[in-house]
Structure formats: C-alpha cells, structure tokens
Scaffold this active site. Sequence first.
Site, PDB file in Angstrom:
ATOM      1  N   HIS A  61      -5.897   2.590   1.986  1.00  0.00           N
ATOM      2  CA  HIS A  61      -5.162   3.754   2.517  1.00  0.00           C
ATOM      3  C   HIS A  61      -5.795   4.315   3.798  1.00  0.00           C
ATOM      4  O   HIS A  61      -5.114   4.619   4.769  1.00  0.00           O
ATOM      5  CB  HIS A  61      -5.113   4.892   1.494  1.00  0.00           C
ATOM      6  CG  HIS A  61      -4.636   4.471   0.143  1.00  0.00           C
ATOM      7  ND1 HIS A  61      -3.641   3.540  -0.035  1.00  0.00           N
ATOM      8  CD2 HIS A  61      -5.005   4.867  -1.108  1.00  0.00           C
ATOM      9  CE1 HIS A  61      -3.421   3.384  -1.333  1.00  0.00           C
ATOM     10  NE2 HIS A  61      -4.241   4.167  -2.000  1.00  0.00           N
ATOM     11  N   ASP A  68       0.909  -1.143   0.000  1.00  0.00           N
ATOM     12  CA  ASP A  68       0.000   0.000   0.000  1.00  0.00           C
ATOM     13  C   ASP A  68       0.952   1.196   0.000  1.00  0.00           C
ATOM     14  O   ASP A  68       1.617   1.453   1.017  1.00  0.00           O
ATOM     15  CB  ASP A  68      -0.868  -0.002   1.268  1.00  0.00           C
ATOM     16  CG  ASP A  68      -1.835   1.172   1.274  1.00  0.00           C
ATOM     17  OD1 ASP A  68      -1.507   2.202   0.659  1.00  0.00           O
ATOM     18  OD2 ASP A  68      -2.899   1.055   1.897  1.00  0.00           O
ATOM     19  N   HIS A  69       1.043   1.904  -1.133  1.00  0.00           N
ATOM     20  CA  HIS A  69       2.129   2.891  -1.250  1.00  0.00           C
ATOM     21  C   HIS A  69       2.028   3.990  -0.192  1.00  0.00           C
ATOM     22  O   HIS A  69       3.015   4.641   0.110  1.00  0.00           O
ATOM     23  CB  HIS A  69       2.190   3.482  -2.661  1.00  0.00           C
ATOM     24  CG  HIS A  69       1.075   4.408  -2.972  1.00  0.00           C
ATOM     25  ND1 HIS A  69      -0.106   3.996  -3.530  1.00  0.00           N
ATOM     26  CD2 HIS A  69       0.938   5.736  -2.776  1.00  0.00           C
ATOM     27  CE1 HIS A  69      -0.904   5.033  -3.671  1.00  0.00           C
ATOM     28  NE2 HIS A  69      -0.312   6.091  -3.222  1.00  0.00           N
TER      29      HIS A  69
END
Length: 518
Positions: free
Chosen positions: A264, A201-202
């Site tokens: 996110h 999950d960047h």
Amino acid sequence: MVDIEHPKEALAGHIGMERKALEPCTIVIFGASGDLTARKLIPAFYHLCKDKLMPPAFRIVGFARREKTDESWRQELRAALDQFSRTKPVDENVWKGFAANLCYCRGDLADAAAYKKLEELLTSFGSGPLRENLLFYLATQPSQFGEVVGEIHRAGLLHKDGAGWQRIVVEKPFGHDLASAHALNNDLTRYAHENQVCRIDHYLGKETVQNILMFRFSNSVFERLWNRNSVDHVQITISETLGVGERGGYYEEAGALRDMAQNHMLQVLSLIAMEPPVSLEAESVRDEKVKLLKSIRPLTPDDVARQVVRGQYFAGMVNGQPRPGYRQETKVKTDSNVETYVALKLLIDNWRWSSVPFYLRTGKNLPMSASEVRIQFRPTPNVLFAAQCGNHLDANALTLRLQPNEGISLRFNGKVPGMSLGVRPVRMHFSYDAEFGAYTPEAYERLLLEAIAGDATLFIRRDEVETAWQIVDSIREGWDGKPLTNREFYAAGTWGPIAADDLLAQLGHAWHEPLVIK
Ligand SMILES: NC(=O)c1ccc[n+]([C@@H]2O[C@H](COP(=O)([O-])OP(=O)(O)OC[C@H]3O[C@@H](n4cnc5c(N)ncnc54)[C@H](OP(=O)(O)O)[C@@H]3O)[C@@H](O)[C@H]2O)c1
C-alpha cells in the site's frame, strides 16, 4: 470528475474513458467458504449487480472443501450480506436475481478429479462465453497458487492463447521477499501471460487513491508546483488503531514493513511521485510507476540505520481501551523482534524530486485510523512578516485525505481580523461526501469490474511487485540480527517510537497528525 447524479457512470467510466460492453463470463472463486469471499467478494458482486454493472449473463462458482449445496452456500452468503453489505437493507429482488447465478463445487485444491468436476460444471453452462470467459479468483493461501494454476490448465480451463479469455486474480501477500515473489510470479505465469494476472492491492481501488492522478495532472495550479522547486517534503501516513489481535501468527512472519510498506505505501508513493504517463492505458501508467520505484535511492545497511525506524508497541490505551503489548498477543513470541511500526525516509533520484525527502510511516495501535498524504511546500522568504511571526511563518501544505473524511485540504496563511497584523494558518477543505453525496463504491467493486473488463491499470504488474520487494529486502538486510533497542518501543495509543520523531528532526521536520474534519 463525474457527476454524482450518475453513479453508474462514475464507476463504469474509468477516468473518463468509455467502457466497452462486458462479455458474459463465469467467475470461479477458489476458497469460497472463507472470510474474504463472505466479507468482500460476494458483497461487491451483489452491489455490481444492484448497480446493473455486471455482464448481461454471468455465473459465480464457489470452490472449497466444505460440504455445501448450491442452496446452503447461497443461504450462508445471504446471512453474511446482512452483516457486510455497504447498503442496508439488502434488496431482496436484486438478491434473488443475483443468487440464482451462484453455485457451489465441492473439492480439494490438490485433487485433479475435483477440477474435472469443475470443468463439467462449466461445460454445463453451454459452449459459449460462460464456458470460455473465466475469471479465477484465488482466495486461498499463496502457497496453493501454483497448484491451482497447474490444475486449471490441465483441466483445459486456462490457456495462454485460445478461445475466450481467462484471467487469474490474486491478493497480497505477493511473496515474502524478492526470491519468493519471483517464484510465485513464475507459478502464476507458467500457463498464463502476465496480462492475464490481476494482482490486487485494494488501496488502488479506493476513490481517493484513484483521484491522485486526476488531481495531479488535471489541475494546472498544483501540477506546476509538484516538484523539488516548490515541495519541501512529503509525508505519507497509514495508521491503524487496531493491534494485531488474532492475527499474531501471520504478523510474526510479516511485520509492518511487509504487511503495509511493500504494497500500500509504495503504491501510494508511486502515484504521488510518478511522472505523467503518455496515456491512461494500463501499460503507460504502470511503466511510470515502475520507473518511480526504480528511482528510489537504494538503501545500504548504514542508510537503513539512518533512514529507517522500526517500532513495536507495548501495553497502553487506545481510545480509552487497554491494549496488551505485542509480545503478549496470541501466537507471538515473548521475545519477538517483529516491527508493528515502521517509518522511512526515502529519496528519489530523479530530476523532479532530487533532494526532497519522502517520509512514510505506518503502525498498529496508533491513536487514530487514517491514511493521508501531506505535501509540505517550501516557505516564502521570511522578510515581510518577521516582526509578527519571527521564524515561524507556516508554509503551505496540501493534504490528500485518503480515508476517513475522504477529501483534500489546503493550508495557507491568513490575516487575523483586527487592527494588528497577526498572521495564522487557515484551511480550505474539499470533502467527497459534501460535494458528491455519500456514493462510495467499495474498492473491491471497482477492482472486480476492472478484472472482468480486462483493464489492468489498477492491478500490480510483476516488475512493480519485484521492485518493491528489492527495496523492502534491502531494509530487512539492514535490520538482520539487530534486536530492537529501547528507543524503538512505543506505548499502544501513541504515535510511535521517539526514534521516528528523531528521523524527521534530522532535517528540522516533524510529523503531522492526520487531519480530523468535523
Ligand atoms: N480476509 C480478508 O479480508 C483478506 C484480505 C486480503 C487478502 N486476503 C488473502 O486472501 C486469501 C484468502 O483469505 P481468507 O481470509 O478468505 O482465508 P480463510 O478464511 O482461511 O479461507 C481459506 C479458504 O481456502 C479454502 N481452502 C483451503 N485449503 C483448501 C484446499 N486444500 N482445497 C480447497 N479449498 C481450500 C478454505 O475452504 P475449506 O476449508 O472449505 O476447504 C477456505 O474457503 C489469503 O491468501 C489471504 O491472505 C484476505
């Protein structure tokens, strides 16, 4: 915090821990002719190389169907780097050294013979770590993951136990609901242990998101306020000025809840609200995140009606530009009920957060692109300043600006200079750029480095993914068969539907717009 005079240490020293020397390895990118590779992965590897953070020896093998040679792939990537590199101009010497390690392997993911060819290529690198230490980046559709994992295992490239190490990196979406995430996770772990799987999950690679734990647990002033006794409520906003654009087909299947909240938003929430881990080891941190997600009060369909608001944009203006309504976007049904906005009120049933509402909102075509967390503290008793402020003495608020204008702001009250006793809120700002200079590695650089190093802290564990899906599935159940109502539409360029304001008004709260720091 690491001194910016030493940017390499800033990236390599993970929260103050010394990093072990990286072993030589080969990175295999499946889907190497795609957008993710050109836009994110290769620029990130190039910068790791530039900062001398890559292992002493490495190869990057691109795998896809399109006809290319090593040389033509390198030329394409070089052109893409001009466009996507975070530092410009591209350093030709660094690029030359880096490009010499890139090679292309043409093949179809469904073709066993292509994996045999890949195996032969890897074996041509020798019998040592370049053949045994393998990072497989699956930049393909999730529906192809199971097939790829099976084939690389059958080609003798992936083992649960054996020589060297092998890891698999995957991107969201991690499934579509709990059942599909479960099936996907079974595919991923059929021939690999859970600790060989890196789910990216960047958001977790962002400096500011990493700083949440550091900030919470290394500052006694704030650490002791971080609970129901001092915090009135918390607001987490992830807003985007973009509409769905060309991604209508994908968005029709996803919607804001699956696209942003499942990953996110719940990740940021878990870092903001989790208990201190017993250590900074990956499993300790991830245990606490899962515990937090499990403490979120389950939502019945009636709770969903009271605590969750969805929205969809209609035509409007964003920053002076006209935008079509969602139902007029390409590949979107003209009567679509898909949400482009969602706002949630979540309650966390644990000792620390009992009765403190956590408000989360995300949406497309909003007035500003920003991610921030606002901790709203309880007000002081309104005794002394009632004559000056009536009932309106502002409470303190701490804002973690995740992006842009990365930093932290604290709002408190100050006396207005002069003879009268005027009080008004003022702010103190900390800004990353002003304090540390503009050294901000891309999230992918950190995440790829952690994947090569085998540190799982920044990757999402299976139980985290599945617990987050349970929450999201319960919300979708509440929406099932219910079309959007008039109160759930919003004009592009506004802060979402009126129903989202009403959600906070139930407890006398109001959304705060993300801070703009000049
Ligand atoms: N792009 C982003 O910024 C981004 C961000 C987050 C997550 N993701 C996820 O990352 C994945 C890749 O995204 P992308 O944007 O790079 O997609 P993309 O541009 O459509 O690229 C897909 C890649 O997969 C390859 N491919 C597809 N079928 C194949 C087959 N049968 N055999 C061999 N190769 C095959 C394609 O190569 P050929 O056509 O040459 O075969 C191409 O290289 C997706 O799951 C996406 O959701 C992307």
